[in-house]
Design an enzyme around this catalytic site. Structure first.
Site, mmCIF file in Angstrom:
data_model
loop_
_atom_site.group_PDB
_atom_site.id
_atom_site.type_symbol
_atom_site.label_atom_id
_atom_site.label_comp_id
_atom_site.label_asym_id
_atom_site.label_seq_id
_atom_site.Cartn_x
_atom_site.Cartn_y
_atom_site.Cartn_z
ATOM 1 N N THR A 1 0.775 -1.314 0.063
ATOM 2 C CA THR A 1 -0.007 0.037 -0.099
ATOM 3 C C THR A 1 0.856 1.025 -0.095
ATOM 4 O OG1 THR A 1 -1.927 -1.308 1.197
ATOM 5 C CG2 THR A 1 -1.756 1.200 1.244
ATOM 6 N N LYS B 1 -7.420 1.590 -2.682
ATOM 7 C CA LYS B 1 -7.348 1.146 -1.426
ATOM 8 C C LYS B 1 -7.419 2.229 -0.337
ATOM 9 C CE LYS B 1 -5.556 -1.189 2.045
ATOM 10 N NZ LYS B 1 -4.275 -1.665 1.989
ATOM 11 N N LYS C 1 -0.694 5.102 8.486
ATOM 12 C CA LYS C 1 0.066 5.219 7.079
ATOM 13 C C LYS C 1 -1.116 5.389 6.148
ATOM 14 C CE LYS C 1 1.989 2.210 3.648
ATOM 15 N NZ LYS C 1 2.454 0.917 3.518
#
Length: 301
Positions: free
Chosen positions: A96, A171, A246
């Site tokens: 990611t 995502k 994050k």
């Protein structure tokens, strides 16, 4: 049909994912900087390589699962993965990372004569171990078709989201929804506590009403109503709070870059950054309920 797969990044996510490919009959050459991760993967049938470039040499497909965009770009460039690969090798990055980094990695792979797909995942360590991940893929139709058989061995759902970078875009949008909803669910339980409402009563109502969501029914932030949720294991991850911080940080950066107003997404990023930097460093992201509960009346969030 058996293939040779190189898998770089064999941590909590990558290790189980690589093991599923081995069990499906593929030969998997793996590399990780952490010796314990490499040893665990080797015990599952992954052939340990001395370097990322060694793992990639001779592979039909290269899959990476790394912490950040800089690591993916370093793998492709400085660590020699693109140079070591045979022409036309399919590179699938499941990390990611920032959308811009995903597109830069794609461009670097194509410029070196390879095929490329970004395919980040949702489902956490539990999904990686059970092969129930959701893959969100960005890249060409042909690249997606070539990657899907491998991704399907590691996950339950594989979605082609569009061109290069689209998987990463999906995502961070998905995880912004998740982060905001977990905060909302946690705040509702804390409010319910203050009003004398039991956790079970609130769950029984909300899970069958308009408050129903994944953060409630699968990853419930309080012990009891969902026995499999991390709240019943003292908030052991699961999906760790620093990873949520994050992902929300990536979403917040994308919001600013695109000039999009999303105050809830930005606030969620702020709350999770503070939580992950403190008591939440080793907790599941649902542990944010503890931080919400401990805030004093009137104290800034």
């Amino acid at each position: 049909m058996s293939s040779v797969v190189a898998f770089v990044g064999l941590g909590h996510m990558g290790g189980p994912m690589a093991a599923h490919l081995v069990r499906a009959g593929h030969r998997v050459a793996g590399y990780d900087l952490v010796p314990d991760c490499l040893a665990a993967a080797s015990a599952a049938g992954v052939e340990p390589a001395r370097s990322a470039a060694d793992a990639v040499a001779g592979a039909d497909v290269v899959i990476s699962m790394l912490p950040a965009g800089r690591h993916v770009l370093a793998l492709y460039r400085q660590e020699g993965a693109l140079a070591a690969a045979r022409p036309g090798t399919l590179f699938i990055d499941c990390s990611t990372i920032d959308v811009a980094d995903a597109r830069a990695a794609h461009e670097a792979a194509v410029a070196a004569g390879h095929r490329s797909l970004d395919a980040p995942v949702s489902g956490g360590v539990v999904g990686a171990e059970a092969a129930t991940l959701t893959f969100m893929a960005g890249g060409g139709e042909a690249e997606f078709a070539a990657a899907e058989p491998y991704l399907s061995l590691m996950g339950r759902r594989v979605v082609h989201c569009g061109a290069a970078g689209a998987g990463q875009a999906a995502k961070i949008c998905n995880n912004m929804i998740l982060g905001v909803s977990m905060i909302a669910v946690s705040e509702a339980f804390v409010l319910g506590e203050s009003l004398g409402l039991s956790h079970q009563a609130l769950y029984d109502v909300a899970s069958a009403a308009s408050g129903q969501c994944w953060a409630l029914t699968v990853n419930c932030p309080v012990p009891g109503p969902v026995p499999t949720s991390p709240a019943n294991r003292d908030y052991r991850p699961g999906f760790a709070a620093p990873l949520m911080a994050k992902d929300l940080g990536l979403a917040a950066s994308a919001l600013r870059a695109g000039g999009v107003s999303a105050p809830l997404g930005e606030k969620a990023a702020e709350l999770y950054a503070a939580f992950a930097a403190g008591d939440g460093a080793g907790q599941d992201f649902s542990g944010i309920v503890r931080a919400i509960r401990e805030r004093k009346d009137g104290e800034p969030a």
